[in-house]
Design a protein around this motif. Sequence first.
Motif, PDB file in Angstrom:
ATOM      1  N   PHE A  59       0.732  -1.433  -0.386  1.00  0.00           N
ATOM      2  CA  PHE A  59      -0.281  -0.267  -0.527  1.00  0.00           C
ATOM      3  C   PHE A  59       0.502   1.129  -0.225  1.00  0.00           C
ATOM      4  O   PHE A  59       1.820   1.084   0.142  1.00  0.00           O
ATOM      5  CB  PHE A  59      -0.460   0.191   1.240  1.00  0.00           C
ATOM      6  CG  PHE A  59      -2.049   1.080   1.144  1.00  0.00           C
ATOM      7  CD1 PHE A  59      -3.579   0.986  -0.168  1.00  0.00           C
ATOM      8  CD2 PHE A  59      -2.079   2.317   1.884  1.00  0.00           C
ATOM      9  CE1 PHE A  59      -3.793   1.468   0.697  1.00  0.00           C
ATOM     10  CE2 PHE A  59      -3.390   3.271   1.323  1.00  0.00           C
ATOM     11  CZ  PHE A  59      -4.423   3.151   0.729  1.00  0.00           C
ATOM     12  N   TYR A  60       0.342   2.145  -1.033  1.00  0.00           N
ATOM     13  CA  TYR A  60       1.341   3.106  -0.855  1.00  0.00           C
ATOM     14  C   TYR A  60       0.881   4.380  -0.097  1.00  0.00           C
ATOM     15  O   TYR A  60      -0.987   4.311  -0.917  1.00  0.00           O
ATOM     16  CB  TYR A  60       1.867   3.683  -1.645  1.00  0.00           C
ATOM     17  CG  TYR A  60       1.100   4.238  -2.940  1.00  0.00           C
ATOM     18  CD1 TYR A  60       0.624   3.847  -4.038  1.00  0.00           C
ATOM     19  CD2 TYR A  60       0.912   5.863  -3.121  1.00  0.00           C
ATOM     20  CE1 TYR A  60      -0.220   4.109  -4.639  1.00  0.00           C
ATOM     21  CE2 TYR A  60       0.185   6.561  -4.122  1.00  0.00           C
ATOM     22  CZ  TYR A  60       0.158   5.571  -5.008  1.00  0.00           C
ATOM     23  OH  TYR A  60      -1.536   5.747  -6.478  1.00  0.00           O
ATOM     24  N   GLU A  61       0.383   5.445  -0.086  1.00  0.00           N
ATOM     25  CA  GLU A  61      -0.207   6.701   0.703  1.00  0.00           C
ATOM     26  C   GLU A  61       0.812   8.062   0.536  1.00  0.00           C
ATOM     27  O   GLU A  61       1.336   8.219   1.399  1.00  0.00           O
ATOM     28  CB  GLU A  61      -0.835   6.754   1.686  1.00  0.00           C
ATOM     29  CG  GLU A  61      -2.296   8.109   1.476  1.00  0.00           C
ATOM     30  CD  GLU A  61      -3.160   8.122   3.126  1.00  0.00           C
ATOM     31  OE1 GLU A  61      -3.725   6.612   3.297  1.00  0.00           O
ATOM     32  OE2 GLU A  61      -3.807   8.860   2.695  1.00  0.00           O
ATOM     33  N   PHE A  62       1.091   9.098  -0.031  1.00  0.00           N
ATOM     34  CA  PHE A  62       1.388  10.175   0.247  1.00  0.00           C
ATOM     35  C   PHE A  62       1.051  10.334   1.701  1.00  0.00           C
ATOM     36  O   PHE A  62       0.045  10.366   1.673  1.00  0.00           O
ATOM     37  CB  PHE A  62       1.193  11.566  -0.756  1.00  0.00           C
ATOM     38  CG  PHE A  62       1.375  11.436  -2.561  1.00  0.00           C
ATOM     39  CD1 PHE A  62       1.571   9.788  -2.410  1.00  0.00           C
ATOM     40  CD2 PHE A  62       1.733  12.592  -2.790  1.00  0.00           C
ATOM     41  CE1 PHE A  62       2.325   9.873  -3.637  1.00  0.00           C
ATOM     42  CE2 PHE A  62       1.580  12.303  -4.183  1.00  0.00           C
ATOM     43  CZ  PHE A  62       1.885  11.106  -4.798  1.00  0.00           C
ATOM     44  N   PRO A  81      -0.075  13.432   4.612  1.00  0.00           N
ATOM     45  CA  PRO A  81      -1.305  14.563   4.228  1.00  0.00           C
ATOM     46  C   PRO A  81      -0.588  15.874   4.017  1.00  0.00           C
ATOM     47  O   PRO A  81      -1.132  16.282   3.477  1.00  0.00           O
ATOM     48  CB  PRO A  81      -1.960  14.377   4.879  1.00  0.00           C
ATOM     49  CG  PRO A  81      -1.986  12.778   5.063  1.00  0.00           C
ATOM     50  CD  PRO A  81      -0.757  12.188   5.102  1.00  0.00           C
ATOM     51  N   THR A  82       0.642  15.986   5.043  1.00  0.00           N
ATOM     52  CA  THR A  82       1.141  17.052   5.411  1.00  0.00           C
ATOM     53  C   THR A  82       1.512  17.704   4.024  1.00  0.00           C
ATOM     54  O   THR A  82       2.315  18.419   3.472  1.00  0.00           O
ATOM     55  CB  THR A  82       2.011  17.107   6.607  1.00  0.00           C
ATOM     56  OG1 THR A  82       0.868  17.158   7.910  1.00  0.00           O
ATOM     57  CG2 THR A  82       2.437  18.243   7.113  1.00  0.00           C
ATOM     58  N   LEU A 132       1.638  16.242   1.247  1.00  0.00           N
ATOM     59  CA  LEU A 132       0.620  16.082   0.220  1.00  0.00           C
ATOM     60  C   LEU A 132       0.559  17.608  -0.225  1.00  0.00           C
ATOM     61  O   LEU A 132       0.314  18.243  -1.319  1.00  0.00           O
ATOM     62  CB  LEU A 132      -0.237  15.473   0.283  1.00  0.00           C
ATOM     63  CG  LEU A 132      -1.572  15.499  -0.955  1.00  0.00           C
ATOM     64  CD1 LEU A 132      -1.746  14.596  -1.724  1.00  0.00           C
ATOM     65  CD2 LEU A 132      -3.111  15.035  -0.096  1.00  0.00           C
ATOM     66  N   LEU A 133      -0.125  18.278   1.329  1.00  0.00           N
ATOM     67  CA  LEU A 133      -0.525  19.882   1.162  1.00  0.00           C
ATOM     68  C   LEU A 133       0.945  20.393   0.067  1.00  0.00           C
ATOM     69  O   LEU A 133       0.591  21.002  -0.369  1.00  0.00           O
ATOM     70  CB  LEU A 133      -0.414  20.074   2.547  1.00  0.00           C
ATOM     71  CG  LEU A 133      -1.306  22.254   2.318  1.00  0.00           C
ATOM     72  CD1 LEU A 133      -2.449  22.136   1.864  1.00  0.00           C
ATOM     73  CD2 LEU A 133      -1.617  22.214   3.742  1.00  0.00           C
ATOM     74  N   TYR A 148       1.069  20.009  -3.126  1.00  0.00           N
ATOM     75  CA  TYR A 148       0.223  20.993  -4.220  1.00  0.00           C
ATOM     76  C   TYR A 148       0.317  22.538  -3.649  1.00  0.00           C
ATOM     77  O   TYR A 148       0.294  23.005  -5.120  1.00  0.00           O
ATOM     78  CB  TYR A 148      -0.856  20.267  -3.680  1.00  0.00           C
ATOM     79  CG  TYR A 148      -1.836  19.107  -4.644  1.00  0.00           C
ATOM     80  CD1 TYR A 148      -1.949  17.835  -4.188  1.00  0.00           C
ATOM     81  CD2 TYR A 148      -1.970  19.523  -5.370  1.00  0.00           C
ATOM     82  CE1 TYR A 148      -1.357  16.519  -4.729  1.00  0.00           C
ATOM     83  CE2 TYR A 148      -2.885  18.821  -5.978  1.00  0.00           C
ATOM     84  CZ  TYR A 148      -1.958  17.016  -6.369  1.00  0.00           C
ATOM     85  OH  TYR A 148      -2.140  15.391  -7.084  1.00  0.00           O
ATOM     86  N   GLN A 149       1.190  22.694  -2.764  1.00  0.00           N
ATOM     87  CA  GLN A 149       1.207  24.758  -2.138  1.00  0.00           C
ATOM     88  C   GLN A 149       2.344  25.036  -3.758  1.00  0.00           C
ATOM     89  O   GLN A 149       1.987  25.671  -3.990  1.00  0.00           O
ATOM     90  CB  GLN A 149       1.114  24.688  -1.232  1.00  0.00           C
ATOM     91  CG  GLN A 149       0.032  24.119  -0.690  1.00  0.00           C
ATOM     92  CD  GLN A 149       0.462  25.147   0.826  1.00  0.00           C
ATOM     93  OE1 GLN A 149       1.523  24.628   1.540  1.00  0.00           O
ATOM     94  NE2 GLN A 149      -0.603  25.895   1.599  1.00  0.00           N
ATOM     95  N   ILE A 202       1.905  10.794 -12.247  1.00  0.00           N
ATOM     96  CA  ILE A 202       1.835  10.126 -10.595  1.00  0.00           C
ATOM     97  C   ILE A 202       2.324   8.858 -10.145  1.00  0.00           C
ATOM     98  O   ILE A 202       1.482   8.208 -11.425  1.00  0.00           O
ATOM     99  CB  ILE A 202       0.218  10.315 -10.272  1.00  0.00           C
ATOM    100  CG1 ILE A 202      -0.531  11.596  -9.846  1.00  0.00           C
ATOM    101  CG2 ILE A 202       0.175   9.588  -8.511  1.00  0.00           C
ATOM    102  CD1 ILE A 202      -1.497  11.508  -9.437  1.00  0.00           C
ATOM    103  N   LEU A 225      -8.757   4.052  -6.452  1.00  0.00           N
ATOM    104  CA  LEU A 225      -8.666   5.361  -5.254  1.00  0.00           C
ATOM    105  C   LEU A 225      -8.094   6.695  -6.332  1.00  0.00           C
ATOM    106  O   LEU A 225      -7.431   7.891  -5.937  1.00  0.00           O
ATOM    107  CB  LEU A 225      -7.060   5.016  -3.855  1.00  0.00           C
ATOM    108  CG  LEU A 225      -7.801   4.342  -3.132  1.00  0.00           C
ATOM    109  CD1 LEU A 225      -6.813   4.240  -1.845  1.00  0.00           C
ATOM    110  CD2 LEU A 225      -9.000   4.822  -3.139  1.00  0.00           C
ATOM    111  N   ALA A 226      -7.703   6.526  -7.609  1.00  0.00           N
ATOM    112  CA  ALA A 226      -7.344   7.447  -8.081  1.00  0.00           C
ATOM    113  C   ALA A 226      -7.830   8.416  -8.239  1.00  0.00           C
ATOM    114  O   ALA A 226      -9.208   8.475  -8.826  1.00  0.00           O
ATOM    115  CB  ALA A 226      -7.057   6.729 -10.006  1.00  0.00           C
ATOM    116  N   GLN A 227      -7.556   9.400  -8.161  1.00  0.00           N
ATOM    117  CA  GLN A 227      -8.584  10.820  -7.879  1.00  0.00           C
ATOM    118  C   GLN A 227      -8.048  12.272  -8.770  1.00  0.00           C
ATOM    119  O   GLN A 227      -8.556  13.180  -8.899  1.00  0.00           O
ATOM    120  CB  GLN A 227      -8.732  11.771  -6.635  1.00  0.00           C
ATOM    121  CG  GLN A 227      -9.372   9.783  -6.110  1.00  0.00           C
ATOM    122  CD  GLN A 227     -10.003  10.700  -4.715  1.00  0.00           C
ATOM    123  OE1 GLN A 227     -10.855  11.347  -4.685  1.00  0.00           O
ATOM    124  NE2 GLN A 227      -9.659  10.665  -3.460  1.00  0.00           N
TER     125      GLN A 227
END
Lengths: 92, 176
Positions: free
Chosen positions: B76-79, B81-82, B84-85, B88-89, B101, B119-121
Motif C-alpha cells: 500500500f502507498y499513501e502520500f 497528508p502534510t 501532500l499539502l 500541491y502548494q 503520479i 483511489l485514483a483521483q
Amino acid sequence: MAIEVRVPTILRSLTGGEKAVPAEGASLGDVIENLETNHPGIKERLVDSGDLRRFINVYVNDEDVRFTGGLETTVSDGDAVVILPAVAGGEA
Amino acid sequence: MTVSECGRIGRVWVPGETPLYSRGVLTIDQAAYDAVVAHARRDHPDEACGVVAGPAGSDRPERIVPMLNAARSPTFYEFDPTDLLRLYQDMDARDEEPVVIYHSHTATEAYPSRTDISLAQEPGAHYVLVSTRECGNDEGPVEFRSFRIVEGEVTEEEVRVVPAYGASKPQPMEQQ
C-alpha cells in the motif's frame, strides 16, 4: 469576508470549473453544508456517515483537520480551507 | 511505428490486448525515467511513490518529487497528508500540475490494482506503475508502464523515453 475553499480538479465539475469558491460557517461541517447548498453533490464526495471520507484530506489554514477536530474544526472569516484527495493505492 | 521510431517502450504489445498505441502516450525524458526507477529500486520491498510535476498544460513531466510512503508498506502507498499539502502548494506557486503520479508494485505486475483504480483521483495525470518484483533493490529488469485512470476506467498508453524534451514536438494534450 468569507472562507475560501480550494477545490481539487476532480471536484471542479461541481463548482463550474472554479478552483476556489467562497463559503460560510462556524465549523468545517457548516462550511461543507454551505458548499452543498451552492454546489449540490459536493457533500457526498467529502463526507460519509457523518465523518470525513478516509481518502479525502481537508486542511484549515494548512492544518490537517484530522488533528483539529475533523468536521467540528472551528473556522472563521478569512480562513483558508483546502480539499485534497489522498494520493494512495497499492497492490493489496 | 517501429520501436526505433518511438524510442524505448515500456513493454511489448501482445496480440489480443488493447493495442498500446491506440490511445495516449506518455513522453518522459531519460533523467526523469531513471529517477523514478531508482526510487522504486531503493524503496523495495516497500512501495515507492511520488510525482513528476510539469508546467500546467504542457503534459511534460520535468520535476521529480519523490514522496514519503506514509504507509511504509509492501502492499500500500499513501502520500503523507502534510507532505501532500506542501506538494500541491508548491506546484500551485510554480504553475505546475502532477503530470505523472507514480508508484511501485514490489511483488506483482506493473498494472493498476483494484485499490489503485478505486483511489485514483487525478483524471489528468499519467499513472505510472513500476514493478520491482524481478530486480528488487538491484539492477535488473523493471516493468515501467503508464495508464490513464478516469472514473474507474483504465487505459494503458505507450511510454516514450526521450533523451530530452527540446528535440521532440510537444505531445497533444489529452486531459484538457
